[in-house]
Structure formats: structure tokens, C-alpha cells
Write a protein that holds these residues in place. Structure first.
Motif, PDB file in Angstrom:
ATOM      1  N   LEU A 119      46.249 -20.023 -11.467  1.00  0.00           N
ATOM      2  CA  LEU A 119      46.686 -18.635 -11.562  1.00  0.00           C
ATOM      3  C   LEU A 119      47.099 -18.157 -10.174  1.00  0.00           C
ATOM      4  O   LEU A 119      46.292 -18.157  -9.247  1.00  0.00           O
ATOM      5  CB  LEU A 119      45.547 -17.788 -12.129  1.00  0.00           C
ATOM      6  CG  LEU A 119      45.818 -16.322 -12.438  1.00  0.00           C
ATOM      7  CD1 LEU A 119      47.015 -16.160 -13.364  1.00  0.00           C
ATOM      8  CD2 LEU A 119      44.571 -15.686 -13.058  1.00  0.00           C
ATOM      9  N   VAL A 120      48.359 -17.768 -10.038  1.00  0.00           N
ATOM     10  CA  VAL A 120      48.919 -17.431  -8.736  1.00  0.00           C
ATOM     11  C   VAL A 120      49.211 -15.928  -8.678  1.00  0.00           C
ATOM     12  O   VAL A 120      49.991 -15.410  -9.486  1.00  0.00           O
ATOM     13  CB  VAL A 120      50.218 -18.217  -8.470  1.00  0.00           C
ATOM     14  CG1 VAL A 120      50.669 -18.030  -7.026  1.00  0.00           C
ATOM     15  CG2 VAL A 120      50.030 -19.708  -8.780  1.00  0.00           C
ATOM     16  N   LEU A 121      48.577 -15.245  -7.721  1.00  0.00           N
ATOM     17  CA  LEU A 121      48.722 -13.802  -7.601  1.00  0.00           C
ATOM     18  C   LEU A 121      48.861 -13.389  -6.136  1.00  0.00           C
ATOM     19  O   LEU A 121      48.463 -14.134  -5.240  1.00  0.00           O
ATOM     20  CB  LEU A 121      47.501 -13.077  -8.180  1.00  0.00           C
ATOM     21  CG  LEU A 121      47.124 -13.345  -9.621  1.00  0.00           C
ATOM     22  CD1 LEU A 121      45.920 -14.247  -9.678  1.00  0.00           C
ATOM     23  CD2 LEU A 121      46.843 -12.030 -10.347  1.00  0.00           C
ATOM     24  N   PRO A 122      49.381 -12.175  -5.900  1.00  0.00           N
ATOM     25  CA  PRO A 122      49.379 -11.653  -4.535  1.00  0.00           C
ATOM     26  C   PRO A 122      47.946 -11.506  -4.019  1.00  0.00           C
ATOM     27  O   PRO A 122      47.009 -11.301  -4.794  1.00  0.00           O
ATOM     28  CB  PRO A 122      50.045 -10.279  -4.679  1.00  0.00           C
ATOM     29  CG  PRO A 122      50.825 -10.359  -5.947  1.00  0.00           C
ATOM     30  CD  PRO A 122      50.042 -11.267  -6.848  1.00  0.00           C
ATOM     31  N   LYS A 123      47.799 -11.587  -2.725  1.00  0.00           N
ATOM     32  CA  LYS A 123      46.472 -11.505  -2.102  1.00  0.00           C
ATOM     33  C   LYS A 123      45.717 -10.254  -2.535  1.00  0.00           C
ATOM     34  O   LYS A 123      44.512 -10.296  -2.797  1.00  0.00           O
ATOM     35  CB  LYS A 123      46.616 -11.538  -0.579  1.00  0.00           C
ATOM     36  CG  LYS A 123      45.296 -11.555   0.171  1.00  0.00           C
ATOM     37  CD  LYS A 123      45.529 -11.665   1.671  1.00  0.00           C
ATOM     38  CE  LYS A 123      44.204 -11.727   2.426  1.00  0.00           C
ATOM     39  NZ  LYS A 123      44.435 -11.843   3.901  1.00  0.00           N
ATOM     40  N   ALA A 124      46.427  -9.136  -2.659  1.00  0.00           N
ATOM     41  CA  ALA A 124      45.788  -7.864  -2.999  1.00  0.00           C
ATOM     42  C   ALA A 124      45.219  -7.841  -4.413  1.00  0.00           C
ATOM     43  O   ALA A 124      44.389  -6.976  -4.735  1.00  0.00           O
ATOM     44  CB  ALA A 124      46.795  -6.728  -2.834  1.00  0.00           C
ATOM     45  N   HIS A 125      45.645  -8.791  -5.257  1.00  0.00           N
ATOM     46  CA  HIS A 125      45.218  -8.786  -6.657  1.00  0.00           C
ATOM     47  C   HIS A 125      44.200  -9.881  -6.985  1.00  0.00           C
ATOM     48  O   HIS A 125      43.768  -9.998  -8.130  1.00  0.00           O
ATOM     49  CB  HIS A 125      46.427  -8.951  -7.576  1.00  0.00           C
ATOM     50  CG  HIS A 125      47.507  -7.945  -7.358  1.00  0.00           C
ATOM     51  ND1 HIS A 125      48.800  -8.131  -7.808  1.00  0.00           N
ATOM     52  CD2 HIS A 125      47.489  -6.741  -6.729  1.00  0.00           C
ATOM     53  CE1 HIS A 125      49.535  -7.086  -7.459  1.00  0.00           C
ATOM     54  NE2 HIS A 125      48.767  -6.234  -6.796  1.00  0.00           N
ATOM     55  N   LEU A 126      43.821 -10.672  -6.000  1.00  0.00           N
ATOM     56  CA  LEU A 126      42.937 -11.812  -6.271  1.00  0.00           C
ATOM     57  C   LEU A 126      41.587 -11.371  -6.821  1.00  0.00           C
ATOM     58  O   LEU A 126      41.048 -11.984  -7.748  1.00  0.00           O
ATOM     59  CB  LEU A 126      42.752 -12.645  -5.002  1.00  0.00           C
ATOM     60  CG  LEU A 126      44.011 -13.311  -4.435  1.00  0.00           C
ATOM     61  CD1 LEU A 126      43.686 -14.082  -3.160  1.00  0.00           C
ATOM     62  CD2 LEU A 126      44.644 -14.244  -5.465  1.00  0.00           C
ATOM     63  N   ALA A 127      41.022 -10.306  -6.263  1.00  0.00           N
ATOM     64  CA  ALA A 127      39.707  -9.848  -6.705  1.00  0.00           C
ATOM     65  C   ALA A 127      39.758  -9.332  -8.143  1.00  0.00           C
ATOM     66  O   ALA A 127      38.821  -9.554  -8.924  1.00  0.00           O
ATOM     67  CB  ALA A 127      39.187  -8.761  -5.765  1.00  0.00           C
ATOM     68  N   MET A 128      40.846  -8.662  -8.495  1.00  0.00           N
ATOM     69  CA  MET A 128      40.994  -8.168  -9.867  1.00  0.00           C
ATOM     70  C   MET A 128      41.041  -9.327 -10.853  1.00  0.00           C
ATOM     71  O   MET A 128      40.445  -9.269 -11.939  1.00  0.00           O
ATOM     72  CB  MET A 128      42.263  -7.322  -9.982  1.00  0.00           C
ATOM     73  CG  MET A 128      42.254  -6.054  -9.151  1.00  0.00           C
ATOM     74  SD  MET A 128      43.845  -5.166  -9.221  1.00  0.00           S
ATOM     75  CE  MET A 128      43.833  -4.573 -10.908  1.00  0.00           C
ATOM     76  N   ALA A 129      41.742 -10.391 -10.471  1.00  0.00           N
ATOM     77  CA  ALA A 129      41.829 -11.561 -11.339  1.00  0.00           C
ATOM     78  C   ALA A 129      40.476 -12.259 -11.443  1.00  0.00           C
ATOM     79  O   ALA A 129      40.079 -12.701 -12.529  1.00  0.00           O
ATOM     80  CB  ALA A 129      42.880 -12.530 -10.812  1.00  0.00           C
ATOM     81  N   ALA A 130      39.783 -12.353 -10.325  1.00  0.00           N
ATOM     82  CA  ALA A 130      38.476 -13.034 -10.318  1.00  0.00           C
ATOM     83  C   ALA A 130      37.492 -12.355 -11.261  1.00  0.00           C
ATOM     84  O   ALA A 130      36.633 -13.015 -11.858  1.00  0.00           O
ATOM     85  CB  ALA A 130      37.926 -13.074  -8.898  1.00  0.00           C
ATOM     86  N   ALA A 131      37.621 -11.048 -11.430  1.00  0.00           N
ATOM     87  CA  ALA A 131      36.716 -10.324 -12.319  1.00  0.00           C
ATOM     88  C   ALA A 131      36.990 -10.627 -13.789  1.00  0.00           C
ATOM     89  O   ALA A 131      36.113 -10.460 -14.645  1.00  0.00           O
ATOM     90  CB  ALA A 131      36.852  -8.822 -12.062  1.00  0.00           C
ATOM     91  N   ILE A 132      38.195 -11.091 -14.088  1.00  0.00           N
ATOM     92  CA  ILE A 132      38.567 -11.391 -15.470  1.00  0.00           C
ATOM     93  C   ILE A 132      38.163 -12.804 -15.876  1.00  0.00           C
ATOM     94  O   ILE A 132      37.833 -13.054 -17.038  1.00  0.00           O
ATOM     95  CB  ILE A 132      40.089 -11.197 -15.650  1.00  0.00           C
ATOM     96  CG1 ILE A 132      40.445  -9.722 -15.520  1.00  0.00           C
ATOM     97  CG2 ILE A 132      40.575 -11.753 -16.988  1.00  0.00           C
ATOM     98  CD1 ILE A 132      41.934  -9.449 -15.478  1.00  0.00           C
ATOM     99  N   ILE A 133      38.169 -13.725 -14.932  1.00  0.00           N
ATOM    100  CA  ILE A 133      37.942 -15.147 -15.239  1.00  0.00           C
ATOM    101  C   ILE A 133      36.676 -15.398 -16.061  1.00  0.00           C
ATOM    102  O   ILE A 133      36.713 -16.153 -17.040  1.00  0.00           O
ATOM    103  CB  ILE A 133      37.917 -15.986 -13.948  1.00  0.00           C
ATOM    104  CG1 ILE A 133      39.250 -15.861 -13.204  1.00  0.00           C
ATOM    105  CG2 ILE A 133      37.614 -17.452 -14.253  1.00  0.00           C
ATOM    106  CD1 ILE A 133      40.465 -16.160 -14.033  1.00  0.00           C
ATOM    107  N   PRO A 134      35.523 -14.791 -15.734  1.00  0.00           N
ATOM    108  CA  PRO A 134      34.312 -15.063 -16.527  1.00  0.00           C
ATOM    109  C   PRO A 134      34.425 -14.644 -17.986  1.00  0.00           C
ATOM    110  O   PRO A 134      33.626 -15.090 -18.825  1.00  0.00           O
ATOM    111  CB  PRO A 134      33.233 -14.239 -15.803  1.00  0.00           C
ATOM    112  CG  PRO A 134      33.754 -14.049 -14.422  1.00  0.00           C
ATOM    113  CD  PRO A 134      35.238 -13.925 -14.579  1.00  0.00           C
TER     114      PRO A 134
END
Length: 227
Positions: free
Chosen positions: A54-69
Motif C-alpha cells: 500500500l503506497v501513500l503520501p508520508k502525511a497519510h501513513l498513520a491514517m492507513a496504519a490505523a485501518i490495517i488491523p
């Protein structure tokens, strides 16, 4: 012979500007869940052994990490930082691939991609080296000639609308992205084309829409609720 993996590089670099939203469009909710969550889960459901990059801008990495679980197989997902353009983001994703693989490159805001289309792209890529989903044009099309101040009708039967997942054997797509970026690279098919590979089109799906504007979200909601 080394087994061929299934790897999806999902690129989610949108800002939400055209949506008029206060958050990136890939994190807007569709039927109560973020769009990107629907997209990633579609691939997890389609192929048991799929690996997701999953490739995202640096500013959005934390938002994506919260969805993964919240996804069915969180251990199959790697999140990485994207680049300045789609080309560079895809290149960053491809850099994570070391083993022979069927590589799906998909828009993060195409959440309604079906298992049937994913399997069709995989089968055709194994046979032809690549598989690019496309659908017919329905509207009349005219070509502009700005310098002459005129426009002319063209035969829409000679044109197709391109979708994702654009699917490739890793030995074709990974080396292709070692080239220098060119503004003519509008998608991954144009990148392999400049290396001399013929582009193989497969039937896409009308419902495999890309969510970029508010109306798209309404249409996607309707399609999802009636599927």
C-alpha cells in the motif's frame, strides 16, 4: 522453479481536493468504511495468498496504519511512502518486489473491483505478460485541433477507457520502471509500451469506477448496496 507470488501494489495518493472534502478521498467513507479499506479487502478476498503493498503520501501513513488491523489479513499488508508522481509511487512499490510475481497495480479509489476481474487479469497476464482492463466508450468523441480552431468527430469504436488493476509479470514491469520519468507516462501500460512490450487489453467492468468526485461516491454507494 520458484513459485510465482501474487502481489498488489495499491496506490492511494489522492488529496480529496476535487471531492471538496476535509480528508484525502481514499479515507472518505463508503457504506461506513474508508474507501481504501474496501479496495484492499477486495484483493484479500480475491486471492488467498495475495501480498499487498500500500503506497501513500508520508502525511497519510498513520491514517492507513490505523485501518490495517481491521482487514482480514493484516499480516499480508506492507505500507510504504509514495513519491512525487504516480510513476514514482509505483516505482517505490515495485522496489519491494524481489521474487517472481504476478503484479497488480491498482488505484486505491477503485473499491468495487471484483474478484472475477482480478482473476481475469491474472490469467491473461500469465498468458500474455500483461493484462490491462478496458471498457468501451459510450459517448460521442471529438478531437480538438486548437491551432486550427476546429474539432472533428472520431470513431469511438477505435478507443477504450482504461481501468486498473493493470497486471503484469514482475520480470516485465519491474525493469520497465528503471527508466527515467516522462510526462507521457499516464499509466503503467504506457511505461511497458516504451520498452517494446505490446499492451494486452482485457474486458474491464462498468462498476469498477474510480472515485474522484462527489457524484462518484453516490454511484459507488448505490452499486455497493445493490451488489
Amino acid at each position: 522453479m520458484q513459485a510465482r507470488k501474487n502481489i498488489a501494489v495499491i496506490v492511494a495518493g489522492g488529496s480529496g481536493q476535487r471531492m471538496g472534502a476535509d480528508k484525502p478521498k481514499q479515507f472518505l467513507h463508503l457504506s461506513g468504511l474508508p474507501i481504501i479499506q474496501h479496495t484492499v479487502q477486495a484483493f484479500l478476498d480475491a486471492l488467498e495468498d495475495i501480498e499487498i503493498i500500500l503506497v501513500l503520501p508520508k502525511a497519510h501513513l498513520a491514517m492507513a496504519a490505523a485501518i490495517i488491523p481491521k482487514l482480514s489479513k493484516p499480516g499480508s499488508i506492507t505500507i510504504i511512502e509514495g513519491g512525487a508522481t504516480r510513476f514514482h509511487s509505483v516505482k517505490n512499490g515495485l522496489a519491494q518486489i524481489d521474487d517472481p510475481a504476478v503484479v497488480f497495480i491498482h488505484d486505491g479509489v477503485r473499491p468495487l473491483v471484483s474478484s472475477q476481474l482480478i482473476h481475469s487479469c491474472r490469467e491473461h497476464a500469465l498468458k500474455y505478460g500483461n493484462a490491462i482492463p478496458a471498457i468501451p466508450m459510450k459517448d460521442s468523441v471529438r478531437q480538438l485541433f486548437p491551432e486550427e480552431g476546429i474539432n472533428k468527430a472520431v470513431n469511438r469504436e477505435h478507443y477504450k477507457i482504461i481501468q486498473t488493476p493493470q497486471t503484469f509479470l514482475s520480470e516485465i514491469i519491474v525493469p520497465a520502471f528503471e527508466t527515467t520519468y516522462n510526462e507521457s507516462f499516464t499509466d503503467e501500460a504506457t511505461v511497458i509500451e516504451q520498452t517494446g512490450h505490446a499492451v494486452h487489453l482485457v474486458d474491464g467492468e462498468e462498476g469498477n469506477i474510480k472515485i474522484t468526485r462527489p457524484l462518484d461516491l453516490i454511484i459507488a454507494e448505490s452499486l455497493l448496496n445493490n451488489s
